[in-house]
Motif scaffolding. Structure first.
Motif, PDB file in Angstrom:
ATOM      1  N   SER A   1     -20.331  89.648  34.035  1.00  0.00           N
ATOM      2  CA  SER A   1     -21.266  90.645  33.511  1.00  0.00           C
ATOM      3  C   SER A   1     -21.018  92.008  34.145  1.00  0.00           C
ATOM      4  O   SER A   1     -21.120  93.051  33.479  1.00  0.00           O
ATOM      5  N   THR A   2     -20.682  92.003  35.435  1.00  0.00           N
ATOM      6  CA  THR A   2     -20.381  93.263  36.122  1.00  0.00           C
ATOM      7  C   THR A   2     -19.176  93.949  35.490  1.00  0.00           C
ATOM      8  O   THR A   2     -19.173  95.173  35.293  1.00  0.00           O
ATOM      9  N   LEU A   3     -18.151  93.174  35.146  1.00  0.00           N
ATOM     10  CA  LEU A   3     -16.963  93.746  34.515  1.00  0.00           C
ATOM     11  C   LEU A   3     -17.311  94.371  33.169  1.00  0.00           C
ATOM     12  O   LEU A   3     -16.857  95.466  32.843  1.00  0.00           O
ATOM     13  N   LEU A   4     -18.136  93.683  32.361  1.00  0.00           N
ATOM     14  CA  LEU A   4     -18.535  94.261  31.075  1.00  0.00           C
ATOM     15  C   LEU A   4     -19.298  95.566  31.280  1.00  0.00           C
ATOM     16  O   LEU A   4     -19.109  96.538  30.527  1.00  0.00           O
ATOM     17  N   LYS A   5     -20.168  95.615  32.279  1.00  0.00           N
ATOM     18  CA  LYS A   5     -20.928  96.844  32.543  1.00  0.00           C
ATOM     19  C   LYS A   5     -20.017  97.980  33.005  1.00  0.00           C
ATOM     20  O   LYS A   5     -20.258  99.146  32.681  1.00  0.00           O
ATOM     21  N   LEU A   6     -18.979  97.648  33.748  1.00  0.00           N
ATOM     22  CA  LEU A   6     -18.006  98.668  34.159  1.00  0.00           C
ATOM     23  C   LEU A   6     -17.260  99.215  32.946  1.00  0.00           C
ATOM     24  O   LEU A   6     -17.045 100.427  32.825  1.00  0.00           O
TER      25      LEU A   6
ATOM     26  N   TYR B   1     -21.939  97.598  23.350  1.00  0.00           N
ATOM     27  CA  TYR B   1     -22.224  96.638  24.419  1.00  0.00           C
ATOM     28  C   TYR B   1     -23.550  95.932  24.162  1.00  0.00           C
ATOM     29  O   TYR B   1     -24.593  96.571  23.996  1.00  0.00           O
ATOM     30  N   LEU B   2     -23.512  94.599  24.093  1.00  0.00           N
ATOM     31  CA  LEU B   2     -24.710  93.782  23.958  1.00  0.00           C
ATOM     32  C   LEU B   2     -24.952  93.075  25.282  1.00  0.00           C
ATOM     33  O   LEU B   2     -24.233  92.135  25.631  1.00  0.00           O
ATOM     34  N   PRO B   3     -25.961  93.489  26.065  1.00  0.00           N
ATOM     35  CA  PRO B   3     -26.201  92.882  27.377  1.00  0.00           C
ATOM     36  C   PRO B   3     -26.875  91.526  27.259  1.00  0.00           C
ATOM     37  O   PRO B   3     -27.333  91.129  26.187  1.00  0.00           O
TER      38      PRO B   3
ATOM     39  N   LEU C   1     -19.812  91.502  24.328  1.00  0.00           N
ATOM     40  CA  LEU C   1     -20.962  90.630  24.121  1.00  0.00           C
ATOM     41  C   LEU C   1     -21.177  89.774  25.367  1.00  0.00           C
ATOM     42  O   LEU C   1     -20.283  89.038  25.777  1.00  0.00           O
ATOM     43  N   ASP C   2     -22.356  89.880  25.972  1.00  0.00           N
ATOM     44  CA  ASP C   2     -22.667  89.122  27.185  1.00  0.00           C
ATOM     45  C   ASP C   2     -23.712  88.062  26.863  1.00  0.00           C
ATOM     46  O   ASP C   2     -24.884  88.374  26.660  1.00  0.00           O
ATOM     47  N   GLU C   3     -23.275  86.811  26.807  1.00  0.00           N
ATOM     48  CA  GLU C   3     -24.143  85.668  26.466  1.00  0.00           C
ATOM     49  C   GLU C   3     -24.952  85.950  25.189  1.00  0.00           C
ATOM     50  O   GLU C   3     -26.189  85.885  25.194  1.00  0.00           O
ATOM     51  N   PRO C   4     -24.278  86.246  24.085  1.00  0.00           N
ATOM     52  CA  PRO C   4     -25.005  86.661  22.873  1.00  0.00           C
ATOM     53  C   PRO C   4     -25.825  85.560  22.222  1.00  0.00           C
ATOM     54  O   PRO C   4     -26.736  85.863  21.447  1.00  0.00           O
ATOM     55  N   THR C   5     -25.533  84.278  22.508  1.00  0.00           N
ATOM     56  CA  THR C   5     -26.305  83.208  21.856  1.00  0.00           C
ATOM     57  C   THR C   5     -27.550  82.808  22.639  1.00  0.00           C
ATOM     58  O   THR C   5     -28.279  81.919  22.221  1.00  0.00           O
ATOM     59  N   ASN C   6     -27.781  83.469  23.778  1.00  0.00           N
ATOM     60  CA  ASN C   6     -29.026  83.205  24.505  1.00  0.00           C
ATOM     61  C   ASN C   6     -30.215  83.432  23.575  1.00  0.00           C
ATOM     62  O   ASN C   6     -30.277  84.440  22.860  1.00  0.00           O
ATOM     63  N   ASN C   7     -31.162  82.529  23.593  1.00  0.00           N
ATOM     64  CA  ASN C   7     -32.416  82.643  22.824  1.00  0.00           C
ATOM     65  C   ASN C   7     -32.234  82.467  21.321  1.00  0.00           C
ATOM     66  O   ASN C   7     -33.207  82.612  20.568  1.00  0.00           O
ATOM     67  N   LEU C   8     -31.016  82.197  20.854  1.00  0.00           N
ATOM     68  CA  LEU C   8     -30.813  82.046  19.413  1.00  0.00           C
ATOM     69  C   LEU C   8     -30.962  80.583  19.007  1.00  0.00           C
ATOM     70  O   LEU C   8     -30.408  79.686  19.657  1.00  0.00           O
ATOM     71  N   ASP C   9     -31.683  80.341  17.916  1.00  0.00           N
ATOM     72  CA  ASP C   9     -31.782  78.976  17.406  1.00  0.00           C
ATOM     73  C   ASP C   9     -30.487  78.614  16.670  1.00  0.00           C
ATOM     74  O   ASP C   9     -29.562  79.434  16.555  1.00  0.00           O
ATOM     75  N   LEU C  10     -30.397  77.380  16.198  1.00  0.00           N
ATOM     76  CA  LEU C  10     -29.157  76.909  15.575  1.00  0.00           C
ATOM     77  C   LEU C  10     -28.780  77.747  14.359  1.00  0.00           C
ATOM     78  O   LEU C  10     -27.605  78.062  14.133  1.00  0.00           O
ATOM     79  N   TYR C  11     -29.777  78.133  13.585  1.00  0.00           N
ATOM     80  CA  TYR C  11     -29.549  78.937  12.387  1.00  0.00           C
ATOM     81  C   TYR C  11     -28.981  80.304  12.762  1.00  0.00           C
ATOM     82  O   TYR C  11     -27.978  80.763  12.210  1.00  0.00           O
ATOM     83  N   ALA C  12     -29.624  80.962  13.738  1.00  0.00           N
ATOM     84  CA  ALA C  12     -29.172  82.295  14.156  1.00  0.00           C
ATOM     85  C   ALA C  12     -27.794  82.240  14.797  1.00  0.00           C
ATOM     86  O   ALA C  12     -26.981  83.158  14.630  1.00  0.00           O
ATOM     87  N   ARG C  13     -27.507  81.151  15.514  1.00  0.00           N
ATOM     88  CA  ARG C  13     -26.181  81.024  16.126  1.00  0.00           C
ATOM     89  C   ARG C  13     -25.090  80.968  15.066  1.00  0.00           C
ATOM     90  O   ARG C  13     -24.034  81.579  15.229  1.00  0.00           O
ATOM     91  N   ARG C  14     -25.341  80.259  13.996  1.00  0.00           N
ATOM     92  CA  ARG C  14     -24.328  80.192  12.933  1.00  0.00           C
ATOM     93  C   ARG C  14     -24.072  81.580  12.343  1.00  0.00           C
ATOM     94  O   ARG C  14     -22.933  81.916  12.006  1.00  0.00           O
ATOM     95  N   ARG C  15     -25.117  82.381  12.223  1.00  0.00           N
ATOM     96  CA  ARG C  15     -24.954  83.756  11.721  1.00  0.00           C
ATOM     97  C   ARG C  15     -24.102  84.578  12.689  1.00  0.00           C
ATOM     98  O   ARG C  15     -23.240  85.357  12.265  1.00  0.00           O
ATOM     99  N   LEU C  16     -24.371  84.414  13.974  1.00  0.00           N
ATOM    100  CA  LEU C  16     -23.595  85.168  14.960  1.00  0.00           C
ATOM    101  C   LEU C  16     -22.141  84.718  14.969  1.00  0.00           C
ATOM    102  O   LEU C  16     -21.223  85.537  15.074  1.00  0.00           O
TER     103      LEU C  16
ATOM    104  N   VAL D   1     -16.064  88.624  24.973  1.00  0.00           N
ATOM    105  CA  VAL D   1     -17.327  87.898  24.927  1.00  0.00           C
ATOM    106  C   VAL D   1     -17.453  86.979  26.140  1.00  0.00           C
ATOM    107  O   VAL D   1     -16.532  86.221  26.451  1.00  0.00           O
ATOM    108  N   VAL D   2     -18.572  87.117  26.847  1.00  0.00           N
ATOM    109  CA  VAL D   2     -18.924  86.218  27.946  1.00  0.00           C
ATOM    110  C   VAL D   2     -19.940  85.229  27.404  1.00  0.00           C
ATOM    111  O   VAL D   2     -20.953  85.626  26.824  1.00  0.00           O
ATOM    112  N   SER D   3     -19.672  83.942  27.560  1.00  0.00           N
ATOM    113  CA  SER D   3     -20.593  82.951  26.998  1.00  0.00           C
ATOM    114  C   SER D   3     -20.377  81.589  27.639  1.00  0.00           C
ATOM    115  O   SER D   3     -19.301  81.298  28.165  1.00  0.00           O
TER     116      SER D   3
END
Length: 544
Positions: free
Chosen positions: A47-52, A72-74, A168-183, A196-198
């Motif tokens: 995450s530090t590298l993405l912020k840099l 950037y998506l934190p 993208l830093d952990e973009p599937t956090n908090n996403l349900d199965l439906y939203a994950r498929r969209r992402l 992408v970090v995940s």
């Protein structure tokens, strides 16, 4: 790596946190076209590298160059709940100017604002539709969307900007199965530079290459995460074989050194006997003694050097084997006898409209999975049980000590050390006891003195989990809200092993089905349409 105009280049980058904790020292890495999965253990600096790269942090030394615009998506997406959707997307001013022109206002400033973006509304609605947000429109406020929808909304804003580099830093956090498929679909369609970090295996299987960040250096692997795991498994097998070879060589060199010392001692004893018996002229015996001493010294040095070399080879071999320490902790006071009443929900109506009809009982050391789409009310239910929210009507009554670990991990005081935080929850425990218990959660020595504010996402979770599980009185009902968010694969395994030691009742709200399977779920509850329903495991793939 390719040297395209949209490449990211980090040259001799060094970075440390204000308390002196070093993250990078002379880091060299470049990201080129395609989708890169950046992996590594928690605390390695992903995450530090993405912020840099996003210029949200500044290196102490070295340079970070990005040719092109960065999106950037934190990990933690926080949007002002009073904003309208078009404001969150960054297109509100363009819409105002566009509507003014359509109404007949031909002022030059309106045309300046619109520029060439005449189809901004159509593009915005199309992007929202692709991410499953078409129903929310452009005029609703952020306060009306769920946490998972906020993540997708922030991603939509980035996609509309069409950046050259997308982080993208952990973009599937908090996403349900439906939203994950969209992402996943949005990631597959991306044609620029993406990092992408995940911890989401399905997402990482969509990337083109893996960058493994370990001990401040990046190692590259072609292919997706599954291919990376195969190669890594082969490397680890080879590394473990090298450890066995090096251990055998070390034992051999130790034996040879001991044998050599025994032989030299015998020679010395024989020479001393000959000297005492004076069987040869004194000058001859003296010369022989000096020659023997020189020979013995050289022999000893040779064997000691061989032994030192063997130790070095063993150290190198051990370093090549990855350390996947597991949390092993004894928690006998968390035990709940079978059949004991743990929780009762009766005629419960929650804020925001969700409810639990009739009576719901949790008895004994049951392990309950709470699933459902984003915004269905899972977190609201947990917060109500924990006493953080008042119920509209009905009752939520816990019959045993309970602890709740929320998504945001705000149970920790950032101004205290890890040990200090655990001591807050167990004020009767001695400092030695706190540190001994923390060591089992992999916070050993100086790690226990690290400030909570400087911990990585996974370390922060582990510290929060330690604080709750080691609390006094011991929790016999533990509630976790999306616990695998921000955790790498090794940390998920560590969490699973910690929960194996927990003997109380569990309620886990999660979209991570493999994790839920691994912790031995006994009942599956689905929050859908504002109601809590018990379902069978076969029905867990709730409708898309």
């Amino acid at each position: 790596m390719s040297t395209t105009p949209t490449a990211v280049t980090c040259t001799a980058v060094s970075f440390a946190w204000p308390d002196g904790t070093a993250v990078f020292d002379d880091l060299q890495v470049a990201f080129g076209p395609g989708r890169t999965g950046l992996v590594g253990v928690n605390g390695s600096g992903k995450s530090t590298l993405l912020k840099l790269i996003a210029h949200e942090l500044t290196p102490a030394d070295g340079t970070v160059r990005v040719a092109g615009e960065v999106g950037y998506l934190p990990q933690s997406v926080t949007l002002d709940t009073g904003l309208r959707v078009d404001e969150a997307l960054g297109i509100a001013a363009t819409r105002v100017a566009l509507h003014a022109i359509e109404a007949g206002d031909a002022a030059a400033e309106h045309f300046d604002v619109v520029g060439d973006d005449w189809d901004v509304e159509e593009r915005a609605l199309a992007t929202l539709g692709e991410l499953g947000l078409g129903r929310i429109g452009l005029d609703r406020t952020i306060g009306e969307v769920s946490g998972g929808e906020s993540v997708l909304l922030r991603l939509a804003a980035l996609l509309l900007r069409r950046p050259d580099v997308l982080l993208l830093d952990e973009p599937t956090n908090n996403l349900d199965l439906y939203a994950r498929r969209r992402l996943y679909a949005a990631v597959e369609a991306w044609s620029g530079v993406m990092v992408v970090v995940s911890h989401d295996r399905d997402l990482l299987d969509l990337v083109d290459q893996i960058a493994d960040l370990r001990s401040g250096e990046v190692t590259w692997y072609g292919g997706n995460f599954s291919a990376y795991e195969e190669v890594l498994a082969g490397e680890q097998d080879a590394a473990e074989r090298m450890v066995r070879v090096a251990e055998a060589d070390l034992k051999k060199q130790k034996r040879e050194l001991v044998d050599a010392q025994v032989k030299l001692a015998r020679r010395k004893k024989y020479g001393q006997k000959m000297f005492e018996q004076k069987r040869e002229p004194k000058i001859v015996m003296g010369a022989r003694r000096r020659a023997a001493q020189e020979s013995a010294g050289k022999h000893r040095i040779m064997h000691e050097e061989r032994l030192a070399d063997a130790r070095d080879r063993l150290d190198e071999a051990v370093d090549a084997v990855r350390d996947d320490d597991e949390i092993r902790v004894d928690l006998p006071y968390t035990a709940v006898p079978p059949g004991r009443d743990v929780l009762t929900l009766q005629g419960l109506e929650l804020r925001y409209g969700a409810r639990v009809e009739g009576v719901f009982d949790l008895r004994g050391p049951e392990r309950i999975a709470l699933i459902g789409r984003n915004g269905a009310g899972k977190t609201t239910l947990l917060r109500t049980i924990a006493g953080e929210l008042e119920a509209v009507s009905g009752e939520a009554r816990a019959h045993v000590p309970l602890r709740f670990l929320p998504q945001r991990l705000d149970v920790l005081d950032d101004g205290l050390s890890v040990a200090g935080n655990v001591a807050r929850f167990a004020p009767g425990a001695t400092n030695n006891r706190v540190r001994a218990r923390l060591a089992r959660f992999l916070f050993k020595g100086a790690k226990a003195d690290q400030l909570a504010a400087t911990l990585s996402g996974g370390e922060r979770f582990r510290a929060a989990l330690a604080a709750l599980m080691l609390a006094e009185p011991a929790p016999q009902l533990l509630m976790l809200d999306e616990p695998t968010n921000n955790l790498d694969m090794a940390s998920v395994r560590q969490l699973t092993s910690a929960l194996e030691s927990y003997e109380g009742a569990l309620i886990i709200a999660s979209h991570d089905l493999p994790f839920l399977e691994s912790v031995g779920i006994t009942r599956w509850l689905l929050m859908e349409g504002g109601e809590l329903k018990e379902i069978g495991r076969e029905a867990v793939g709730y409708p898309s």
